[in-house]
Structure formats: structure tokens, C-alpha cells
Design a protein around this motif. Structure first.
Motif, short mmCIF file in Angstrom:
data_model
loop_
_atom_site.label_atom_id
_atom_site.label_comp_id
_atom_site.label_asym_id
_atom_site.label_seq_id
_atom_site.Cartn_x
_atom_site.Cartn_y
_atom_site.Cartn_z
N THR A 135 -8.37 11.80 31.53
CA THR A 135 -9.83 11.84 31.11
C THR A 135 -9.84 11.83 29.67
OG1 THR A 135 -10.51 12.71 33.30
CG2 THR A 135 -11.94 13.35 31.34
N ARG A 136 -11.00 11.34 28.99
CA ARG A 136 -11.27 11.48 27.62
C ARG A 136 -12.70 12.26 27.57
NH1 ARG A 136 -7.93 7.69 24.60
NH2 ARG A 136 -8.99 8.22 22.73
N LEU A 137 -12.72 13.17 26.79
CA LEU A 137 -13.88 13.87 26.35
C LEU A 137 -14.22 14.08 24.77
CD1 LEU A 137 -13.92 16.81 28.83
CD2 LEU A 137 -15.39 14.71 29.10
N PRO A 138 -15.07 14.06 24.37
CA PRO A 138 -15.68 14.43 22.79
C PRO A 138 -14.80 15.50 22.31
CG PRO A 138 -17.67 13.69 23.82
CD PRO A 138 -16.65 13.95 24.93
N ALA A 139 -14.13 15.23 21.23
CA ALA A 139 -13.26 16.35 20.78
C ALA A 139 -14.47 17.57 20.27
CB ALA A 139 -12.35 16.13 19.76
N TYR A 140 -15.41 17.07 19.56
CA TYR A 140 -16.19 18.20 18.89
C TYR A 140 -16.96 19.09 19.63
CZ TYR A 140 -20.37 15.51 20.14
OH TYR A 140 -21.52 14.89 21.06
N CYS A 141 -17.18 18.82 20.91
CA CYS A 141 -17.95 19.92 21.61
C CYS A 141 -17.04 20.32 22.85
CB CYS A 141 -19.25 18.98 22.34
SG CYS A 141 -19.01 17.70 23.35
N THR A 142 -15.80 20.37 22.97
CA THR A 142 -15.07 20.90 23.84
C THR A 142 -14.09 21.89 23.28
OG1 THR A 142 -13.43 19.11 23.52
CG2 THR A 142 -14.90 18.95 25.22
N SER A 143 -13.65 22.85 23.85
CA SER A 143 -12.96 24.12 23.44
C SER A 143 -11.48 23.40 22.86
CB SER A 143 -12.86 25.24 24.44
OG SER A 143 -12.02 24.68 25.48
N MET A 144 -10.75 22.70 23.78
CA MET A 144 -9.60 21.98 23.58
C MET A 144 -9.60 21.33 22.04
SD MET A 144 -7.34 21.50 26.94
CE MET A 144 -8.69 20.27 27.72
N GLY A 145 -10.74 20.48 22.07
CA GLY A 145 -11.05 19.64 20.96
C GLY A 145 -11.17 20.34 19.88
N ARG A 146 -11.98 21.48 19.85
CA ARG A 146 -12.00 22.25 18.81
C ARG A 146 -10.77 22.95 18.03
NH1 ARG A 146 -17.74 24.59 19.08
NH2 ARG A 146 -18.88 22.68 19.15
N MET A 147 -10.06 23.20 19.16
CA MET A 147 -8.73 23.76 18.74
C MET A 147 -7.99 22.94 18.17
SD MET A 147 -7.93 26.99 19.27
CE MET A 147 -7.49 27.00 17.36
N LEU A 148 -7.94 21.69 18.52
CA LEU A 148 -7.02 20.40 18.09
C LEU A 148 -7.41 20.12 16.70
CD1 LEU A 148 -6.55 18.75 21.34
CD2 LEU A 148 -4.55 19.45 20.13
N LEU A 149 -8.70 20.17 16.47
CA LEU A 149 -9.18 19.86 15.28
C LEU A 149 -9.12 20.86 13.98
CD1 LEU A 149 -12.90 18.34 16.33
CD2 LEU A 149 -10.93 16.98 15.32
N ALA A 150 -9.04 22.08 14.66
CA ALA A 150 -8.80 23.28 13.67
C ALA A 150 -7.25 22.98 13.03
CB ALA A 150 -8.70 24.59 14.45
N GLY A 151 -6.53 22.50 13.78
CA GLY A 151 -5.05 22.05 13.40
C GLY A 151 -4.77 21.05 12.41
N LEU A 152 -5.99 20.21 11.95
CA LEU A 152 -5.81 19.19 11.19
C LEU A 152 -6.01 19.77 9.54
CD1 LEU A 152 -8.46 16.73 12.64
CD2 LEU A 152 -5.81 16.66 13.04
N THR A 153 -5.45 19.00 8.58
CA THR A 153 -5.53 19.46 7.34
C THR A 153 -6.89 19.17 6.91
OG1 THR A 153 -5.31 17.12 6.74
CG2 THR A 153 -3.22 18.28 6.93
N PRO A 154 -7.34 19.74 5.80
CA PRO A 154 -8.82 19.51 5.43
C PRO A 154 -9.00 18.48 5.34
CG PRO A 154 -7.77 21.53 4.58
CD PRO A 154 -6.68 21.03 5.07
N ALA A 155 -8.24 17.52 4.63
CA ALA A 155 -8.67 16.30 4.46
C ALA A 155 -8.67 15.26 5.74
CB ALA A 155 -7.61 15.41 3.67
N GLU A 156 -8.03 15.64 6.80
CA GLU A 156 -7.95 14.70 8.08
C GLU A 156 -9.22 15.59 8.82
OE1 GLU A 156 -3.38 14.46 9.09
OE2 GLU A 156 -4.28 16.30 9.76
N LEU A 157 -9.65 16.77 8.45
CA LEU A 157 -10.90 17.20 9.26
C LEU A 157 -12.27 16.62 8.64
CD1 LEU A 157 -12.33 18.94 11.46
CD2 LEU A 157 -12.27 21.05 9.63
N ASP A 158 -12.19 16.60 7.32
CA ASP A 158 -13.25 15.83 6.41
C ASP A 158 -13.64 14.49 6.98
OD1 ASP A 158 -13.86 18.10 5.04
OD2 ASP A 158 -12.83 17.60 3.34
N ALA A 159 -12.35 13.69 7.27
CA ALA A 159 -12.53 12.40 7.50
C ALA A 159 -12.92 12.27 9.09
CB ALA A 159 -11.02 11.64 7.48
#
Length: 256
Positions: A135-159
Motif C-alpha cells: 500500500t502507498r500513502l502520502p508521506a506528508y500526512c502519515t506518521s511514518m512518512g513524517r518520520m522518514l522525511l525527518a531522516g532526509l538531509t535539509p536539501a532533500e527535504l526542501d526538494a
């Protein structure tokens, strides 16, 4: 299989060679030929043959008189684990969490703008959102997505924030990109993320990161529940400790 067959098929030299590898693994700083011979119960000539064979095949390195295991053994382990699936090993750990809390426990990785479920232990309580492995869900509005996005570099997150499709899924969904960046940053600082009815009304979830040996976030695990079952404060108090314990056990499989 009878003892005679076992004896005939048993390769003693391979057994001793594997024993030498295990001894080297217990001495990450390396060993001399004499030290190996003594610990393995081999003659110096025998120990030398095994060690030089390991060096020749790339499983060990030699620096002056000291022999050490090489990263090639880790590559073999990674290949094996990739074929076996780490989540096969993680599933029993997640099942314990699900049974303990009577709620669903899931794991996901980041793929583009989405999270992709790689493991899921359903809870007994029915949620309207249908979830399964793949199953695929939007990362921006899921708890796992937020946690995974928090692991990106600042440049990756900005992108990600500049290109992602961000829309309201419920009246509580954070759609302002600057506020979303703050929420992701808070998840990284806190070490966990809570999403409160942003994906679906009545659905709350809390997630923690899964990190590899280098400290990179490679996945996330969460527990999702009905909002009537747990308040946000109760999730942090009652669910988060179980998730952190499970995370520590799962990460044991990511250290190779």
C-alpha cells in the motif's frame, strides 16, 4: 542420515576455516598468526594456510603481521538478508507490539512522495482505511512518512516540499509547507511522529524511525489506532515505549 554418511560428507577443513572466520570476528582489531594458532588450536602452518586463503579470497586483510576480517563478509550477509527479507525477521517483533496493544503495527519505507508498506500486522479493531503490504500513502500526512522525511538531509527535504503534491485529506491536514516543515523537524528532534486525524478522521498514528548502523533512517514502524481509543498524550505514554523497544530489536537486523 546415519553417522557414517555424515562423517563421509563432513568437510573438516571447511569447518576449521569457518572457525577461523568466527575467531577473527571476535577480534575486530585483528590477530597475529601466533594468536590465531593458539586460539583455534591449530599449528602455525595450518593457521597460516587458513588465514592466507581468507586473504586471497577477499574475506580477510593482512597488514604486516595482523590479519582482520574484510567488509566482503558483510556484503555476503547483505545479499542473504536481501533475499530473505529483513521484515520476515521483524514481523514477530511487530506482532508482539500489535498483540500487546491490540492495535495494528506497520512498517514502511519512503518511495518518492509516498510511503510504501513493507510489513503490517493488523489489529483487531477495524479502520476504514484499507492497508496491506505494498500500500502507498502520502508521506506528508502519515506518521511514518513524517518520520522518514525527518531522516532526509535539509536539501532533500526542501526538494521534497517544493515538488510534493500536498492537499487536504481532512480538515486537520497540515497543508502549509512551512508548518509541515516544522512538524517534520519536530519529529526529527523528538524521535517520534504523531499524526492526529490528518490522513483520515478518527485515525491517529505514532511512528518511530528504523536506522541502520550508520545512523541513516531506512524505514519506520508505527501503531495506528482509532482516536476514540487513545488520546495523543496516551499514545505517547502507552504506545511509544512499546514502539521504541520494538525499534531497538528491529535495528539489530540492520547493523550488517
Amino acid at each position: 542420515m546415519d553417522e557414517e554418511t555424515v562423517s563421509r560428507d563432513h568437510v573438516g577443513s571447511l569447518e576449521r576455516g569457518l572457525a577461523v572466520m568466527e575467531i577473527l570476528a571476535r577480534h575486530p582489531s585483528g590477530m597475529t598468526l601466533t594468536e590465531m594458532a593458539e586460539e583455534a588450536g591449530l599449528t602455525r602452518a595450518g593457521a597460516r594456510r587458513f588465514l592466507l586463503t581468507l586473504v586471497a579470497t577477499g574475506y580477510a586483510t593482512q597488514s604486516a603481521r595482523v590479519f582482520s576480517l574484510s567488509p566482503r563478509l558483510l556484503s555476503v550477509a547483505r545479499i542473504w538478508l536481501a533475499g530473505t527479507s529483513l521484515w520476515t525477521f521483524a514481523a514477530p517483533i511487530m506482532r508482539t507490539v500489535a498483540a500487546q496493544l491490540n492495535e495494528a503495527c506497520s512498517a514502511a519505507i519512503l518511495s518518492g512522495e509516498d510511503v510504501v508498506y513493507v510489513a503490517r500486522i493488523p489489529g483487531r479493531r477495524i479502520l476504514s482505511v484499507s492497508l496491506d503490504v505494498g500500500t502507498r500513502l502520502p508521506a506528508y500526512c502519515t506518521s511514518m512518512g513524517r518520520m522518514l522525511l525527518a531522516g532526509l538531509t535539509p536539501a532533500e527535504l526542501d526538494a521534497f516540499l517544493s515538488r510534493a503534491t500536498i492537499e487536504s485529506r481532512t480538515p486537520k491536514t497540515i497543508t502549509d509547507r512551512s508548518l509541515l516543515a516544522e512538524a517534520i523537524g519536530k519529529a526529527g528532534t523528538d524521535g517520534f511522529a504523531v499524526v492526529d486525524e490528518e490522513l483520515e478522521l478518527g485515525l491517529r498514528s505514532i511512528a518511530v524511525p528504523i536506522r541502520d548502523k550508520a545512523g541513516r533512517t531506512v524505514a519506520a514502524i508505527n501503531v495506528s489506532t482509532q482516536s476514540a481509543r487513545f488520546s495523543v498524550a496516551e499514545m505517547q505514554r502507552e504506545i511509544l515505549p512499546a514502539l521504541i523497544e520494538a525499534r531497538q530489536r528491529v535495528e539489530d537486523f540492520f547493523v550488517v
